[in-house]
Structure formats: structure tokens, C-alpha cells
Design an enzyme around this catalytic site. Structure first.
Site, PDB file in Angstrom:
ATOM      1  N   ASP A 195      13.033 -29.699  67.335  1.00 59.63           N
ATOM      2  CA  ASP A 195      11.798 -29.505  66.589  1.00 59.63           C
ATOM      3  C   ASP A 195      12.107 -29.598  65.086  1.00 59.63           C
ATOM      4  O   ASP A 195      12.758 -30.536  64.649  1.00 59.63           O
ATOM      5  CB  ASP A 195      11.160 -28.175  67.000  1.00 59.63           C
ATOM      6  CG  ASP A 195       9.728 -28.011  66.533  1.00 59.63           C
ATOM      7  OD1 ASP A 195       8.850 -28.709  67.081  1.00 59.63           O
ATOM      8  OD2 ASP A 195       9.474 -27.205  65.626  1.00 59.63           O
ATOM      9  N   ASP A 209       7.884 -33.137  77.172  1.00 56.68           N
ATOM     10  CA  ASP A 209       7.558 -32.681  75.826  1.00 56.68           C
ATOM     11  C   ASP A 209       6.336 -33.452  75.338  1.00 56.68           C
ATOM     12  O   ASP A 209       6.385 -34.670  75.210  1.00 56.68           O
ATOM     13  CB  ASP A 209       8.747 -32.938  74.894  1.00 56.68           C
ATOM     14  CG  ASP A 209       8.535 -32.386  73.494  1.00 56.68           C
ATOM     15  OD1 ASP A 209       7.398 -31.988  73.160  1.00 56.68           O
ATOM     16  OD2 ASP A 209       9.512 -32.344  72.738  1.00 56.68           O
ATOM     17  N   HIS A 215       9.003 -28.906  75.628  1.00 57.57           N
ATOM     18  CA  HIS A 215       9.367 -28.928  74.217  1.00 57.57           C
ATOM     19  C   HIS A 215      10.428 -27.890  73.883  1.00 57.57           C
ATOM     20  O   HIS A 215      11.359 -28.161  73.124  1.00 57.57           O
ATOM     21  CB  HIS A 215       8.106 -28.690  73.373  1.00 57.57           C
ATOM     22  CG  HIS A 215       8.341 -28.749  71.906  1.00 57.57           C
ATOM     23  ND1 HIS A 215       8.690 -29.911  71.255  1.00 57.57           N
ATOM     24  CD2 HIS A 215       8.291 -27.780  70.956  1.00 57.57           C
ATOM     25  CE1 HIS A 215       8.836 -29.667  69.961  1.00 57.57           C
ATOM     26  NE2 HIS A 215       8.604 -28.377  69.760  1.00 57.57           N
TER      27      HIS A 215
END
Length: 306
Positions: free
Chosen positions: A119, A256, A285
């Protein structure tokens, strides 16, 4: 409005997170928390970098397993985890997050660093790594990004609506949707209340969630060259060439909704020596939460040859 009481982010959460954080001043009294475990003379230092709205707790299994052999550094970005949480939205910028990481690592002085990025750990970690290529021994790429031109970057419509649309700031701060929706329900299995406590604890009130609400605002889409983060992200993308010859391991979650095949393909082009991609069929994710064991199996195998 969600307000949590009786939670303490400094606790060990029933033994699940037994490590104490060190605090480093990164900006006139603003402190960034960091876990620093494992032997200081290890041949590698794993730098575990989280995204939104998580903190180093996401990497608890990584800290436990890797620190038996390697040095492990796991910072909490300012605004997250045990770090301080400035309440002025303007304080939070991509450049400042990168600079904060640099100040933390200047203090800790790690050698032969292996960033593990997921991320927002992608642009923050690669932003620092591209400025310090001589300190990098390799890179572990989880679902993330660090580019703005190619592939074409665009926030998923649901994120744009929930976080940036009308009422988005209130949903992120007052309703805490990134914890109560993204983490709680974003994986293959919904997390229980007990499992969510460590992710709720750092942000008990809306005032503690400014950093969470700012991250979606800091995401530059390809078409918006006037965006506040566009130039910084473009510079990060340009700097990836300095890391091209570094060995890279890619472990990628297939479920994701944010980072998918285009981003995976781009990462495969960034590095000349790629181990993988190793695909996780049933991870989302937050793959460190969904499948820590398979990820760590790959990391330990790959790191043995570095």
C-alpha cells in the site's frame, strides 16, 4: 460517530504484539514510533512498511519470525499506530512521510536494508530507497505502487466516492470506514471484533484519524498533474531506475480491489532480477493479515541467498 473507549495502543494485545516502540522526533516534537528488533549485526535489515489505515501490528508475524535471524525495523507512519497524530490536515504530505522515514533511519543507521512494501509503504519506501540506493540489499514487493505515469493510476470508484466524495472526510474520520469496512470486511474472511481491536486502538476518536483521511487525498491520479503529490510521485517513479539491479521478490494477492494486474506487471518491469511473482489466490489488499505464513516462507527462502 464512532468513538472507542478502553483501548490502549501501547498494550501487547493479549500477547499478540509484545514489542515496545522507540520514539524518534521527526518534526519539532512530533514523534514517530518504530519497532527495532533482532540482532544488530545481522546480514540484512528488513524494513516493514505499512499503508492505510494500519500500523506495524500488521507485520506482527513478520517481526516474530524474521527477528530471530535478521534485524527488523517496523515504523508507524506519523498519524498511525503508536506515532503522534497531528490534527492539521496540511501537515500530512507524501514528501513529509518520506522525510520522516529518512529521519528515523538516520537515527537507527541500518545496513543492507530490504524494504518490504505494501500500500502506501510503496511510494514512501521507494521514495526513501531511491535516495539511498547504496543502502538497499533487495526489495520485497507486496501489493503496492510507486508510480504515476504508467500504468494509468486511478483510484477505484468506491474509494473515490467513500473517501473523496461529498461527506468523505466525515466517513473517514467520524465513521472510521477504513478500519470498519476496508480492514474488517476487505479480505476473504471478515475479522472479528477481537481481531479489530488492535486496528481500532490507535484511532479512538475522529481527531485521531486525520492521517487516515489524508492518505486518499494524497493519491495522485495520472491525469491530474496539478495534484499536490503528482510531482513527488513522478520523482519517485523516475528514481526507480537506481534500484533496477537490486534483487526483488514479488508476492502478490490476487483478490486486491486496489492494486491488480497492471501494477503487478509494472513492478516486474522495474527490477532486472525478479523472484516471482508468487500469487496468493485467496488473499486481499491486507495480505499480511490474510496470508502471513506463505509470504514469510517466500521471504525466508529468498533472503537466504542475499
Amino acid at each position: 460517530m464512532r468513538v472507542y473507549t478502553g483501548l490502549d495502543v501501547r498494550s501487547d494485545f493479549g500477547g499478540r504484539f509484545p514489542w515496545q516502540s522507540r520514539f524518534i522526533d521527526v518534526d519539532h516534537g512530533v514523534r514517530q514510533a518504530v519497532i527495532d528488533e533482532g540482532p544488530r549485526d545481522a546480514k540484512l535489515t528488513f524494513l516493514l512498511l505499512h499503508g492505510n489505515p494500519t500500523w506495524s501490528y500488521l507485520y506482527r508475524d513478520f517481526i516474530q519470525r524474521l527477528s530471530t535471524k535478521y534485524r527488523v525495523i517496523a515504523p508507524d507512519h506519523v498519524g498511525f499506530g503508536r506515532s503522534d497524530k497531528p490534527r492539521d490536515p496540511r501537515w500530512y504530505t507524501l514528501e513529509r512521510h518520506i522525510g520522516n522515514l529518512g529521519k528515523v533511519l538516520d537515527e537507527l543507521r541500518p545496513e543492507r536494508v530490504v524494504p518490504v512494501i505494501q500500500d502506501w509503504g510503496g511510494p514512501i519506501g521507494m521514495g526513501w530507497a531511491a535516495r539511498n540506493p547504496g543502502k538497499i540489499a533487495g526489495v520485497v514487493v507486496l501489493n503496492s505502487w510507486a508510480f504515476v505515469r504508467a500504468p494509468r493510476m486511478k483510484l477505484p470508484w468506491l474509494v473515490r466516492f467513500l473517501a473523496l466524495g461529498r461527506g468523505g472526510w466525515k466517513r473517514a474520520t467520524q465513521s472510521n470506514i477504513f478500519v470498519e469496512m476496508s480492514i474488517a470486511r476487505g479480505g476473504p474472511r471478515w475479522l472479528t471484533d477481537e481481531e479489530l481491536l488492535p486496528y481500532r486502538a490507535p484511532h479512538p476518536t475522529p481527531d485521531d484519524r486525520v492521517g487516515i483521511a489524508r492518505f486518499p487525498q494524497l493519491f495522485p491520479q495520472t491525469h491530474d498533474q496539478g495534484h499536490e503529490s503528482w510531482a513527488t510521485m513522478a520523482a519517485i517513479e523516475d528514481g526507480l531506475g537506481k534500484l533496477r539491479e537490486k534483487p526483488a521478490l514479488i508476492v502478490w494477492a490476487k483478490k486486491d480491489p486496489v492494486f491488480a494486474k497492471p501494477q503487478l506487471q509494472r513492478w516486474q518491469e522495474v527490477f532486472a532480477r525478479v523472484d516471482g511473482p508468487h500469487l496468493l489466490e485467496n488473499a486481499g489488499h491486507y495480505l499480511q493479515e490474510n496470508a502471513p505464513g506463505p509470504i514469510l516462507d517466500q521471504i525466508e527462502r529468498w533472503a537466504a541467498a542475499l
